[in-house]
Scaffold this active site. Structure first.
Site, mmCIF file in Angstrom:
data_model
loop_
_atom_site.group_PDB
_atom_site.id
_atom_site.type_symbol
_atom_site.label_atom_id
_atom_site.label_comp_id
_atom_site.label_asym_id
_atom_site.label_seq_id
_atom_site.Cartn_x
_atom_site.Cartn_y
_atom_site.Cartn_z
ATOM 1 N N LYS A 167 -23.748 -2.366 -2.564
ATOM 2 C CA LYS A 167 -22.886 -1.182 -2.560
ATOM 3 C C LYS A 167 -23.488 -0.139 -3.506
ATOM 4 C CE LYS A 167 -17.893 -0.740 -2.240
ATOM 5 N NZ LYS A 167 -16.626 -1.286 -2.718
HETATM 6 O O1 G3P Z 1 -12.326 -0.152 -1.148
HETATM 7 C C1 G3P Z 1 -12.230 0.723 -2.231
HETATM 8 C C2 G3P Z 1 -11.017 0.386 -3.000
HETATM 9 O O2 G3P Z 1 -11.214 -0.747 -3.793
HETATM 10 C C3 G3P Z 1 -10.456 1.508 -3.768
HETATM 11 O O3 G3P Z 1 -9.114 1.426 -3.567
HETATM 12 O O4 G3P Z 1 -6.770 1.817 -4.040
HETATM 13 O O5 G3P Z 1 -8.469 1.921 -5.897
HETATM 14 O O6 G3P Z 1 -8.359 3.711 -4.176
HETATM 15 P P1 G3P Z 1 -8.133 2.275 -4.468
#
Ligand code: G3P
Length: 215
Positions: free
Chosen positions: A83
Site C-alpha cells: 500500500k
Molecule cells: O480503508 C481505509 C480506512 O481504513 C479508512 O477508514 O473510516 O478511517 O476513514 P476511515
C-alpha cells in the site's frame, strides 16, 4: 464484487473468514497501531487465515525508503499487496514495483486525476476514501463513479477498491457502480446480513411451527 475486511484485528478476521465472505484484507498504520504487536507477525498470521490480497502500508515518505520496505514486506507472502500513499515519491516507488511485478494498492486517493495517475503507473488497486470525503461534505461515491468510468474508458486493469466505507449504503452504492472491491470494517460486514423483517419473519415462522408440533 470482492469484499475485503478493513481491520488488523485477528479475531475479527478469523470470525469473518468463517462466513466465507472475505476475499482479502486491508490494513493501515492506524488500524495496526490499534492492535499493537509485531507488524510482520500480524501480517503472517493474516495470510494464514485469508487466501487473498492483504494490503500492508509502507511508512517512508521517500521512494527509496518505500521500496526498501516494500521488498521486505513482499517477502512475507505472495498475497501481500504494498500500500503506497498517493504522493509524488509514492508514484516513483509505484512505477518500480509495477516493473518488478509486485502488487500495489495506491491509498489516500481523493480525486479522479490521482486515480488516473495511479492506473497509468500500473497500480493493482486504487483506494478512494469515500467516508472521509463524505465527512467534508463531498459525495464520496461520486468519485467512485468517475474512477469506474475513466478506467472503463481506457480499459485499465487497476481495480477500484472502495475504502473508508462506514455503513451498508456505501457497499450498496459501490456495488451499483460496479466497483471491483469494497473494504469494510467488521461491523459493516455484519450489517450487510441484517434486516428487521427477516428477524420478525423468522420469529413468526418458528412460533407458528410450535402450534403444528402441539397438534
Ligand atoms: O480503508 C481505509 C480506512 O481504513 C479508512 O477508514 O473510516 O478511517 O476513514 P476511515
Amino acid at each position: 464484487m470482492k469484499f475485503f475486511l478493513d481491520t488488523a484485528n485477528i479475531h475479527e478476521i478469523r470470525d469473518a473468514a468463517e462466513y466465507g465472505l472475505i476475499d482479502g484484507v486491508t490494513t493501515n498504520p492506524s488500524l495496526i497501531s490499534k492492535e499493537g504487536g509485531d507488524f510482520k507477525e500480524m501480517l503472517r498470521e493474516i495470510t494464514r487465515i485469508v487466501n487473498g490480497p492483504i494490503s500492508a502500508e509502507v511508512l517512508s515518505t521517500e521512494a527509496a525508503g518505500m521500496l526498501e520496505e516494500a521488498y521486505d514486506l513482499a517477502k512475507i507472502h505472495k498475497n501481500i499487496v504494498i500500500k503506497i500513499p498517493m504522493i509524488k515519491e509514492g508514484m516513483k516507488a509505484l512505477k518500480q514495483l509495477s516493473a518488478d511485478g509486485i502488487p500495489t494498492n495506491v491509498t489516500l486517493v481523493f480525486n479522479c486525476n490521482q486515480a488516473l495517475v495511479a492506473a497509468k503507473l500500473g497500480a493493482s488497486f486504487v483506494s478512494p476514501f469515500v467516508g472521509r470525503l463524505d465527512d467534508i461534505s463531498e459525495v464520496g461515491m461520486k468519485l467512485v463513479e468517475e474512477i469506474v468510468q475513466i478506467y472503463d474508458n481506457y480499459e485499465f486493469d487497476t481495480q477500484v477498491l472502495v475504502a473508508s466505507c462506514r455503513n451498508p449504503l456505501h457497499i450498496r452504492e459501490a456495488a451499483l457502480l460496479g466497483a471491483d472491491v469494497a473494504t469494510m470494517p467488521y461491523k459493516v460486514l455484519e450489517q450487510l446480513l441484517r434486516h428487521p423483517l427477516t428477524d420478525i419473519g423468522l420469529e413468526r415462522f418458528l412460533k407458528d411451527w410450535e402450534k403444528v408440533k402441539k397438534q
